[in-house]
Design an enzyme around this catalytic site. Structure first.
Site, PDB file in Angstrom:
ATOM      1  N   TRP A 184      -0.062   3.085  -3.046  1.00  9.79           N
ATOM      2  CA  TRP A 184      -1.380   2.717  -3.557  1.00  9.79           C
ATOM      3  C   TRP A 184      -2.535   3.462  -2.919  1.00  9.79           C
ATOM      4  O   TRP A 184      -3.666   3.362  -3.373  1.00  9.79           O
ATOM      5  CB  TRP A 184      -1.630   1.209  -3.382  1.00  9.79           C
ATOM      6  CG  TRP A 184      -1.307   0.678  -2.007  1.00  9.79           C
ATOM      7  CD1 TRP A 184      -0.141   0.073  -1.633  1.00  9.79           C
ATOM      8  CD2 TRP A 184      -2.122   0.712  -0.831  1.00  9.79           C
ATOM      9  NE1 TRP A 184      -0.178  -0.270  -0.296  1.00  9.79           N
ATOM     10  CE2 TRP A 184      -1.393   0.115   0.227  1.00  9.79           C
ATOM     11  CE3 TRP A 184      -3.410   1.205  -0.543  1.00  9.79           C
ATOM     12  CZ2 TRP A 184      -1.887  -0.015   1.528  1.00  9.79           C
ATOM     13  CZ3 TRP A 184      -3.900   1.068   0.750  1.00  9.79           C
ATOM     14  CH2 TRP A 184      -3.145   0.469   1.759  1.00  9.79           C
ATOM     15  N   ASN A 185      -2.282   4.202  -1.850  1.00  9.64           N
ATOM     16  CA  ASN A 185      -3.455   4.666  -1.099  1.00  9.64           C
ATOM     17  C   ASN A 185      -4.182   5.842  -1.745  1.00  9.64           C
ATOM     18  O   ASN A 185      -5.402   5.927  -1.652  1.00  9.64           O
ATOM     19  CB  ASN A 185      -3.094   4.935   0.357  1.00  9.64           C
ATOM     20  CG  ASN A 185      -1.981   5.928   0.496  1.00  9.64           C
ATOM     21  OD1 ASN A 185      -1.091   5.988  -0.345  1.00  9.64           O
ATOM     22  ND2 ASN A 185      -2.006   6.719   1.531  1.00  9.64           N
ATOM     23  N   GLU A 209       3.443   1.925  12.721  1.00  9.01           N
ATOM     24  CA  GLU A 209       2.367   2.315  11.797  1.00  9.01           C
ATOM     25  C   GLU A 209       1.553   1.072  11.413  1.00  9.01           C
ATOM     26  O   GLU A 209       2.116   0.054  11.029  1.00  9.01           O
ATOM     27  CB  GLU A 209       2.987   2.929  10.536  1.00  9.01           C
ATOM     28  CG  GLU A 209       1.935   3.478   9.582  1.00  9.01           C
ATOM     29  CD  GLU A 209       2.534   4.030   8.288  1.00  9.01           C
ATOM     30  OE1 GLU A 209       3.452   3.401   7.743  1.00  9.01           O
ATOM     31  OE2 GLU A 209       2.059   5.080   7.823  1.00  9.01           O
ATOM     32  N   CYS A 259      -1.106   8.198   5.109  1.00  5.48           N
ATOM     33  CA  CYS A 259       0.125   8.415   5.867  1.00  5.48           C
ATOM     34  C   CYS A 259      -0.122   9.312   7.063  1.00  5.48           C
ATOM     35  O   CYS A 259       0.561   9.198   8.064  1.00  5.48           O
ATOM     36  CB  CYS A 259       1.180   9.017   4.956  1.00  5.48           C
ATOM     37  SG  CYS A 259       0.589  10.460   4.100  1.00  5.48           S
ATOM     38  N   GLY A 271       6.059   6.332   0.210  1.00  6.41           N
ATOM     39  CA  GLY A 271       5.793   4.945   0.572  1.00  6.41           C
ATOM     40  C   GLY A 271       6.283   4.662   1.974  1.00  6.41           C
ATOM     41  O   GLY A 271       6.427   5.578   2.788  1.00  6.41           O
ATOM     42  N   GLY A 272       6.562   3.396   2.240  1.00  6.89           N
ATOM     43  CA  GLY A 272       6.947   2.984   3.580  1.00  6.89           C
ATOM     44  C   GLY A 272       8.446   3.139   3.836  1.00  6.89           C
ATOM     45  O   GLY A 272       9.253   3.198   2.900  1.00  6.89           O
ATOM     46  N   LEU A 300       7.283   9.551   3.835  1.00  7.38           N
ATOM     47  CA  LEU A 300       7.124   8.206   4.393  1.00  7.38           C
ATOM     48  C   LEU A 300       5.938   8.135   5.359  1.00  7.38           C
ATOM     49  O   LEU A 300       5.035   8.935   5.280  1.00  7.38           O
ATOM     50  CB  LEU A 300       8.438   7.782   5.032  1.00  7.38           C
ATOM     51  CG  LEU A 300       9.667   7.987   4.132  1.00  7.38           C
ATOM     52  CD1 LEU A 300      10.932   7.566   4.831  1.00  7.38           C
ATOM     53  CD2 LEU A 300       9.508   7.243   2.807  1.00  7.38           C
TER      54      LEU A 300
HETATM   55  P1  NAD Z   1       5.524   0.691  -0.205  1.00  8.42           P
HETATM   56  O1  NAD Z   1       6.716   1.274   0.415  1.00  8.42           O
HETATM   57  O2  NAD Z   1       5.252  -0.749  -0.059  1.00  8.42           O
HETATM   58  O3  NAD Z   1       5.495   0.963  -1.787  1.00  8.42           O
HETATM   59  C1  NAD Z   1       5.699   2.257  -2.316  1.00  8.42           C
HETATM   60  C2  NAD Z   1       6.174   2.111  -3.743  1.00  8.42           C
HETATM   61  O4  NAD Z   1       7.476   1.543  -3.754  1.00  8.42           O
HETATM   62  C3  NAD Z   1       5.318   1.207  -4.611  1.00  8.42           C
HETATM   63  O5  NAD Z   1       5.225   1.756  -5.899  1.00  8.42           O
HETATM   64  C4  NAD Z   1       6.109  -0.079  -4.618  1.00  8.42           C
HETATM   65  O6  NAD Z   1       5.832  -0.904  -5.724  1.00  8.42           O
HETATM   66  C5  NAD Z   1       7.522   0.454  -4.661  1.00  8.42           C
HETATM   67  N1  NAD Z   1       8.563  -0.487  -4.245  1.00  8.42           N
HETATM   68  C6  NAD Z   1       8.444  -1.632  -3.541  1.00  8.42           C
HETATM   69  N2  NAD Z   1       9.661  -2.187  -3.334  1.00  8.42           N
HETATM   70  C7  NAD Z   1      10.567  -1.387  -3.925  1.00  8.42           C
HETATM   71  C8  NAD Z   1      11.991  -1.427  -4.052  1.00  8.42           C
HETATM   72  N3  NAD Z   1      12.718  -2.402  -3.539  1.00  8.42           N
HETATM   73  N4  NAD Z   1      12.590  -0.416  -4.711  1.00  8.42           N
HETATM   74  C9  NAD Z   1      11.878   0.604  -5.216  1.00  8.42           C
HETATM   75  N5  NAD Z   1      10.523   0.686  -5.147  1.00  8.42           N
HETATM   76  C10 NAD Z   1       9.875  -0.301  -4.500  1.00  8.42           C
HETATM   77  O7  NAD Z   1       4.324   1.556   0.336  1.00  8.42           O
HETATM   78  P2  NAD Z   1       2.777   1.300   0.109  1.00  8.42           P
HETATM   79  O8  NAD Z   1       2.403   0.071   0.885  1.00  8.42           O
HETATM   80  O9  NAD Z   1       2.439   1.388  -1.327  1.00  8.42           O
HETATM   81  O10 NAD Z   1       2.163   2.597   0.826  1.00  8.42           O
HETATM   82  C11 NAD Z   1       2.036   2.662   2.174  1.00  8.42           C
HETATM   83  C12 NAD Z   1       3.140   3.463   2.818  1.00  8.42           C
HETATM   84  O11 NAD Z   1       3.272   4.730   2.181  1.00  8.42           O
HETATM   85  C13 NAD Z   1       2.825   3.782   4.260  1.00  8.42           C
HETATM   86  O12 NAD Z   1       3.984   3.669   5.051  1.00  8.42           O
HETATM   87  C14 NAD Z   1       2.371   5.208   4.207  1.00  8.42           C
HETATM   88  O13 NAD Z   1       2.465   5.898   5.410  1.00  8.42           O
HETATM   89  C15 NAD Z   1       3.241   5.770   3.146  1.00  8.42           C
HETATM   90  N6  NAD Z   1       2.649   6.979   2.581  1.00  8.42           N
HETATM   91  C16 NAD Z   1       3.271   8.191   2.810  1.00  8.42           C
HETATM   92  C17 NAD Z   1       2.709   9.357   2.321  1.00  8.42           C
HETATM   93  C18 NAD Z   1       3.360  10.697   2.554  1.00  8.42           C
HETATM   94  O14 NAD Z   1       3.132  11.597   1.761  1.00  8.42           O
HETATM   95  N7  NAD Z   1       4.163  10.889   3.581  1.00  8.42           N
HETATM   96  C19 NAD Z   1       1.537   9.301   1.578  1.00  8.42           C
HETATM   97  C20 NAD Z   1       0.944   8.072   1.364  1.00  8.42           C
HETATM   98  C21 NAD Z   1       1.527   6.921   1.857  1.00  8.42           C
END
Ligand code: NAD
Length: 486
Positions: free
Chosen positions: A149-150, A379, A281, A225-226, A248
């Protein structure tokens, strides 16, 4: 209130079970739109993406693919103001950032469009004179993209532009917190000339993400994502042996040497952690400052953190917006409380803003910590900076590398030899020297260790979406021993 269906096969399509969810604006907490949240829609989208891949998109000349991508970029620039506003409404980031990001999307489509017709295999040296052997680079097929979402539009574009250049089609799941702008992007695809089914958007939460991760019709998954979510995705993908790109989290160090320009270093550290309310991130969340300059830098950072202007993300004067959700705010505050309980000093912030309340966490600076303090290891994904001091280069490297993450690092020094030595020694995917948080379509983005594998951006991001096919041609028709390989 606005309502949206999924975008599948070139138009809005009601989801099979008509399940829906709401999305709120973090500034007020108010529900402003409702979107689909139905895992059954994933299969419909995958079928559309497969049909497009095997149909018009799959046979389109690469240069034409590039032309459509350029057109999409132009349309996004035309509508950038609106897209920036919607993004800011949905994730609470300040309009200064979401507006700039929306205007920057075109550069990604332009760069990758230019690559579309430059993808080629190679003729290999002949293993024997009667053979012709060559490789072709072919698109992997249908890509599942799961986005956080960020920075929803930017991070989607970092996936979409290279995969389209490679000739793939996409099933995209934006975050449940910020589902709308991906739909608005896809709405512009027909106007750009894309055939139906090339870009499909399925909104929803974890169950929709899980349906993508486990779908046998998806050839590659690219996830940002995370780490905890990534493990769910990787486990589900393992059932089908679906390959992954994982971008991540991080716990990125900012290392300031005594000889650094204090103005530049202070600004770089502040920007690295408080831009986007720390919800990036690459947030530079661990500052390590050499003893000789520490008092000056720490005093400046604490003073400036106290004056950062929080407020309405839609106001261009605002410097920092709210956390994206109540859960995110609560997590940030509880991590700060835990740091306090572990003996840390909260030198600035550490609380929800007393005037604005809601999801506004004050820019927080924490001292009196070690690399064992929980908040230095985990984090936060919020506006929280820890500061420690170090004596020499070896200690700086040891402290910086003592992390399970390896996304990025900042180094502040005017000693050119030391800066390159540091770049060599830091176990991270990206090093910024006397700068921080720069990104570009030309430059690979990604991390080591628990920060993931694979790369977004740069030429190599296209290869994530290509398969190598080798072709052997026997030219002479010579008979050979059928029982011997060779
Ligand atoms: P998140 O992991 O909660 O969600 C990421 C995505 O995964 C969302 O679309 C979410 O709906 C989906 N999701 C949730 N549960 C799932 C499942 N069981 N199976 C498949 N998909 C699922 O992350 P967030 O809170 O949206 O974003 C924050 C995290 O993303 C932080 O850890 C951040 O560091 C990371 N991030 C990394 C980068 C990068 O390029 N390295 C960039 C931005 C954010």
């Amino acid at each position: 209130m606005e309502t949206y269906d999924n975008w599948i096969d070139g138009g809005y399509v009601a989801s099979p079970n008509n399940l829906r969810m709401a999305t709120t604006t973090p500034f007020t907490g108010e529900v402003w739109a409702e979107v689909a949240d139905d895992p059954a829609a994933v299969d419909v989208a995958v079928k559309a993406a497969r049909a497009a891949f095997e149909g018009e998109w799959g046979t389109m000349p690469a240069a034409e693919r590039g032309r459509l991508m350029r057109k999409l970029g132009e349309l996004l620039t035309r509508d950038a103001e609106m897209l920036g506003q919607v993004e800011s409404r949905d994730n609470g980031k300040i309009i200064r950032e979401t507006g700039a990001q929306a205007k920057g999307l075109q550069s990604y489509y332009d760069f990758f469009a230019g690559q579309a017709d430059k993808i080629s295999g190679e003729k290999l040296p002949n293993p024997a004179s009667n053979f012709l052997v060559y490789t072709e680079k072919v698109p992997v097929g249908v890509v599942g993209a799961i986005i956080p979402w960020n920075s929803p539009l930017s991070l989607l574009t970092w996936k979409l532009a290279p995969l389209l250049a490679a000739g793939c089609t996409a099933v995209v799941k934006p975050s449940d917190i910020t589902p709308v702008t991906a739909l608005l992007l896809a709405e512009r695809a027909p106007e750009a000339g894309f055939p139906a089914g090339v870009i499909n958007i399925v909104t929803g939460g974890a169950e929709v993400g899980a349906a993508i991760s486990s779908h046998p019709g998806i050839d590659k998954i690219t996830f940002t994502g995370g780490g905890a979510t990534a493990r769910h995705v990787a486990r589900a993908a393992a059932e089908n042996l679906t390959p992954l790109v994982l971008e991540l989290g991080g716990k990125s160090p900012q290392i300031v040497f005594d000889d650094a320009d204090p103005d530049a270093a202070t600004n770089g550290i502040l920007a690295g952690i408080f831009a986007a309310s720390g919800q990036t991130c690459v947030a530079g969340s661990r500052a390590y400052v050499q003893e000789g300059i520490a008092d000056e830098i720490i005093t400046r950072i604490i003073a400036r953190a106290a004056t950062i202007k929080l407020g309405d993300p839609a106001d261009v004067a605002t410097e920092m917006g709210p956390a994206a959700s109540d859960a995110q705010r609560d997590r940030i505050i509880s991590m700060i409380d835990q740091a306090r309980a572990e003996g840390a000093t909260i030198a600035a912030g550490g609380v929800v803003d007393p005037e604005l309340g809601g999801r506004f966490v004050r820019p927080t600076v924490i001292t009196n910590v070690t690399n064992q303090t929980t908040i230095v290891r985990e984090e936060v994904f919020g506006p929280v900076l820890t500061i420690q001091t170090f004596t020499d280069e070896a200690e700086a490297v040891a402290l910086a590398n003592d992390s399970e993450y390896g996304l990025a690092a900042g180094v502040w020094t005017v000693d050119v030899r030391r800066s390159h030595r540091m770049a060599r020694k830091l176990d991270v995917g990206m090093v910024w020297i006397n700068t921080y948080r720069n990104v570009s379509p030309l430059v690979p983005f990604g991390g080591t260790k628990q920060s993931g594998y694979g790369r977004d951006n740069g030429l190599e991001s296209i290869t994530e979406f290509l398969e190598t096919k080798t072709v052997w041609v026997e030219l002479e028709g010579a008979t050979r021993d059928p029982f011997v390989i060779g």
